[in-house]
Scaffold this motif. Sequence first.
Motif, PDB file in Angstrom:
ATOM      1  N   SER A 107      -7.109  20.893  17.716  1.00  8.93           N
ATOM      2  CA  SER A 107      -6.118  19.850  17.487  1.00  8.93           C
ATOM      3  C   SER A 107      -6.845  18.570  17.088  1.00  8.93           C
ATOM      4  CB  SER A 107      -5.302  19.598  18.757  1.00  8.93           C
ATOM      5  OG  SER A 107      -4.449  20.680  19.030  1.00  8.93           O
ATOM      6  N   PRO A 108      -6.379  17.890  16.029  1.00  2.27           N
ATOM      7  CA  PRO A 108      -5.270  18.312  15.163  1.00  2.27           C
ATOM      8  C   PRO A 108      -5.727  19.356  14.150  1.00  2.27           C
ATOM      9  CG  PRO A 108      -6.195  16.281  14.342  1.00  2.27           C
ATOM     10  CD  PRO A 108      -6.950  16.600  15.600  1.00  2.27           C
ATOM     11  N   ASP A 109      -4.781  20.088  13.631  1.00  8.11           N
ATOM     12  CA  ASP A 109      -5.137  21.101  12.641  1.00  8.11           C
ATOM     13  C   ASP A 109      -5.374  20.482  11.264  1.00  8.11           C
ATOM     14  OD1 ASP A 109      -2.570  20.349  12.175  1.00  8.11           O
ATOM     15  OD2 ASP A 109      -1.713  22.362  12.212  1.00  8.11           O
ATOM     16  N   GLN A 110      -4.973  19.210  11.092  1.00  5.98           N
ATOM     17  CA  GLN A 110      -5.228  18.469   9.873  1.00  5.98           C
ATOM     18  C   GLN A 110      -5.918  17.152  10.236  1.00  5.98           C
ATOM     19  OE1 GLN A 110      -4.714  19.483   6.734  1.00  5.98           O
ATOM     20  NE2 GLN A 110      -3.886  21.443   7.445  1.00  5.98           N
ATOM     21  N   PRO A 111      -6.734  16.609   9.353  1.00  6.18           N
ATOM     22  CA  PRO A 111      -7.388  15.321   9.648  1.00  6.18           C
ATOM     23  C   PRO A 111      -6.369  14.247  10.024  1.00  6.18           C
ATOM     24  CG  PRO A 111      -8.285  16.301   7.654  1.00  6.18           C
ATOM     25  CD  PRO A 111      -7.111  17.141   8.037  1.00  6.18           C
ATOM     26  N   MET A 112      -6.747  13.411  10.949  1.00  3.21           N
ATOM     27  CA  MET A 112      -5.848  12.376  11.450  1.00  3.21           C
ATOM     28  C   MET A 112      -6.572  11.025  11.386  1.00  3.21           C
ATOM     29  SD  MET A 112      -3.701  12.534  15.026  1.00  3.21           S
ATOM     30  CE  MET A 112      -5.190  12.545  16.004  1.00  3.21           C
ATOM     31  N   PRO A 113      -6.800  10.479  10.188  1.00  2.00           N
ATOM     32  CA  PRO A 113      -7.571   9.235  10.069  1.00  2.00           C
ATOM     33  C   PRO A 113      -6.899   8.083  10.793  1.00  2.00           C
ATOM     34  CG  PRO A 113      -6.456   9.763   8.002  1.00  2.00           C
ATOM     35  CD  PRO A 113      -6.306  10.948   8.888  1.00  2.00           C
ATOM     36  N   GLY A 114      -7.721   7.303  11.501  1.00  2.00           N
ATOM     37  CA  GLY A 114      -7.202   6.139  12.205  1.00  2.00           C
ATOM     38  C   GLY A 114      -6.721   6.413  13.610  1.00  2.00           C
ATOM     39  N   TYR A 115      -6.805   7.668  14.061  1.00  2.00           N
ATOM     40  CA  TYR A 115      -6.337   8.021  15.403  1.00  2.00           C
ATOM     41  C   TYR A 115      -7.337   8.928  16.115  1.00  2.00           C
ATOM     42  CZ  TYR A 115      -1.854   6.032  14.111  1.00  2.00           C
ATOM     43  OH  TYR A 115      -0.870   5.166  13.711  1.00  2.00           O
ATOM     44  N   LYS A 116      -7.190   9.006  17.432  1.00  2.00           N
ATOM     45  CA  LYS A 116      -8.022   9.889  18.245  1.00  2.00           C
ATOM     46  C   LYS A 116      -7.230  10.277  19.494  1.00  2.00           C
ATOM     47  CE  LYS A 116     -10.296   5.846  20.351  1.00  2.00           C
ATOM     48  NZ  LYS A 116     -11.590   5.106  20.463  1.00  2.00           N
ATOM     49  N   TYR A 117      -7.832  11.135  20.314  1.00  2.00           N
ATOM     50  CA  TYR A 117      -7.170  11.610  21.532  1.00  2.00           C
ATOM     51  C   TYR A 117      -7.749  10.911  22.766  1.00  2.00           C
ATOM     52  CZ  TYR A 117      -5.044  15.402  18.855  1.00  2.00           C
ATOM     53  OH  TYR A 117      -4.310  16.123  17.948  1.00  2.00           O
ATOM     54  N   LEU A 118      -6.845  10.530  23.650  1.00  2.00           N
ATOM     55  CA  LEU A 118      -7.224   9.962  24.942  1.00  2.00           C
ATOM     56  C   LEU A 118      -6.690  10.872  26.038  1.00  2.00           C
ATOM     57  CD1 LEU A 118      -8.157   7.694  26.937  1.00  2.00           C
ATOM     58  CD2 LEU A 118      -5.887   6.663  26.590  1.00  2.00           C
ATOM     59  N   PHE A 119      -7.586  11.381  26.906  1.00  2.00           N
ATOM     60  CA  PHE A 119      -7.199  12.174  28.076  1.00  2.00           C
ATOM     61  C   PHE A 119      -7.294  11.267  29.298  1.00  2.00           C
ATOM     62  CE2 PHE A 119      -7.913  15.357  25.051  1.00  2.00           C
ATOM     63  CZ  PHE A 119      -7.674  16.638  25.526  1.00  2.00           C
ATOM     64  N   VAL A 120      -6.210  11.165  30.043  1.00  2.00           N
ATOM     65  CA  VAL A 120      -6.180  10.375  31.276  1.00  2.00           C
ATOM     66  C   VAL A 120      -5.999  11.331  32.447  1.00  2.00           C
ATOM     67  CG1 VAL A 120      -4.944   8.623  32.583  1.00  2.00           C
ATOM     68  CG2 VAL A 120      -5.277   8.316  30.117  1.00  2.00           C
ATOM     69  N   PHE A 121      -6.870  11.229  33.455  1.00  2.00           N
ATOM     70  CA  PHE A 121      -6.837  12.131  34.612  1.00  2.00           C
ATOM     71  C   PHE A 121      -6.215  11.414  35.810  1.00  2.00           C
ATOM     72  CE2 PHE A 121      -9.983  13.595  31.703  1.00  2.00           C
ATOM     73  CZ  PHE A 121     -10.069  14.964  31.848  1.00  2.00           C
ATOM     74  N   VAL A 122      -5.202  12.048  36.381  1.00  2.00           N
ATOM     75  CA  VAL A 122      -4.418  11.441  37.462  1.00  2.00           C
ATOM     76  C   VAL A 122      -4.327  12.401  38.634  1.00  2.00           C
ATOM     77  CG1 VAL A 122      -2.154  10.495  38.094  1.00  2.00           C
ATOM     78  CG2 VAL A 122      -3.041  10.154  35.773  1.00  2.00           C
ATOM     79  N   GLN A 123      -4.395  11.843  39.845  1.00  2.00           N
ATOM     80  CA  GLN A 123      -4.137  12.641  41.048  1.00  2.00           C
ATOM     81  C   GLN A 123      -3.102  11.938  41.920  1.00  2.00           C
ATOM     82  OE1 GLN A 123      -6.393  12.781  44.849  1.00  2.00           O
ATOM     83  NE2 GLN A 123      -7.084  14.788  44.129  1.00  2.00           N
ATOM     84  N   MET A 124      -2.171  12.720  42.499  1.00  2.00           N
ATOM     85  CA  MET A 124      -1.186  12.203  43.449  1.00  2.00           C
ATOM     86  C   MET A 124      -1.219  13.069  44.693  1.00  2.00           C
ATOM     87  SD  MET A 124       2.036  11.244  40.978  1.00  2.00           S
ATOM     88  CE  MET A 124       1.742  10.392  39.425  1.00  2.00           C
ATOM     89  N   THR A 125      -1.177  12.402  45.848  1.00  2.00           N
ATOM     90  CA  THR A 125      -1.262  13.116  47.135  1.00  2.00           C
ATOM     91  C   THR A 125      -0.170  12.627  48.063  1.00  2.00           C
ATOM     92  OG1 THR A 125      -3.662  13.295  46.893  1.00  2.00           O
ATOM     93  CG2 THR A 125      -2.754  13.674  49.088  1.00  2.00           C
ATOM     94  N   ASN A 126       0.511  13.569  48.714  1.00  2.00           N
ATOM     95  CA  ASN A 126       1.544  13.256  49.699  1.00  2.00           C
ATOM     96  C   ASN A 126       0.887  13.211  51.077  1.00  2.00           C
ATOM     97  OD1 ASN A 126       3.722  13.203  51.448  1.00  2.00           O
ATOM     98  ND2 ASN A 126       4.904  14.755  50.346  1.00  2.00           N
ATOM     99  N   ASN A 127       0.842  12.000  51.671  1.00  2.00           N
ATOM    100  CA  ASN A 127       0.237  11.834  53.001  1.00  2.00           C
ATOM    101  C   ASN A 127       1.251  11.914  54.133  1.00  2.00           C
ATOM    102  OD1 ASN A 127      -2.354  11.416  51.882  1.00  2.00           O
ATOM    103  ND2 ASN A 127      -1.870   9.261  51.489  1.00  2.00           N
TER     104      ASN A 127
END
Length: 242
Positions: A107-127
């Motif tokens: 991904s992407p299957d075609q060039p995407m000039p001017g853009y990129k991917y951001l992965f954000v990692f999140v955790q949630m815990t029920n205390n």
Amino acid sequence: MKLLSVLPALGIIALIVVAGCAGTGNFSGKPATPSQTTVTAATPASTTILTTAIPTATPEPYPHALALKQNFSFGTGKVASEAIVYRYWINDTYQWLGDKENHFYTSPDQPMPGYKYLFVFVQMTNNGDTRVWFPPSSNIVVHYNGMTYTQDPSHFLPDKGERGKETPVLIKEIQYFQKLNGDEYVEDFGFSHGTRPDFLYPGKSNSMDGYIIYVVPASLTPEQTYVEIPFNGQDTGVWKLA
């Protein structure tokens, strides 16, 4: 004879005295009065003043934003919980494994000039001791340079494999990234072992932990990027990536 010789001499003396008086410009015998003369200073036709401009600092859009890996508490009592944004990953592309075909797609299957991917990692815990609702990944947004970005809708989410069993989507570049607790490898946020739970159940072992993928401008920098998570309609956490 003597008188005649003295007279020319006296005339010469008189001429000298008159000439001396003429040189002073004053024939009254009084001290000379200075003439009044106005002196005008030369003024430049134009004056250039050099100044140093002090740039105005751009205010922080979220001055109270939490730092990466800083906990945020939401809910109280039996549903007291916490959330944390603990990691990010940025790249122009990523490869994901199609479980049915057992084939990696880029991904992407075609060039995407001017853009990129951001992965954000999140955790949630029920205390607490009672199950609690948690926000879906579609509600978790990214802010950058005055714009808001939501989860990439084109990302392939977990689905039933060819044997009818849900499996996590394997992303080649981050397949060995571990969850915050270090007990398992990461997967899409909102899923646990490829299935989508409806609630966040009590206990660390039931923490919801995973990544959310965004398509963002290539100019994005972590120092100017914020992640916002609304929880129960009252609490909202905001994290600055760097």
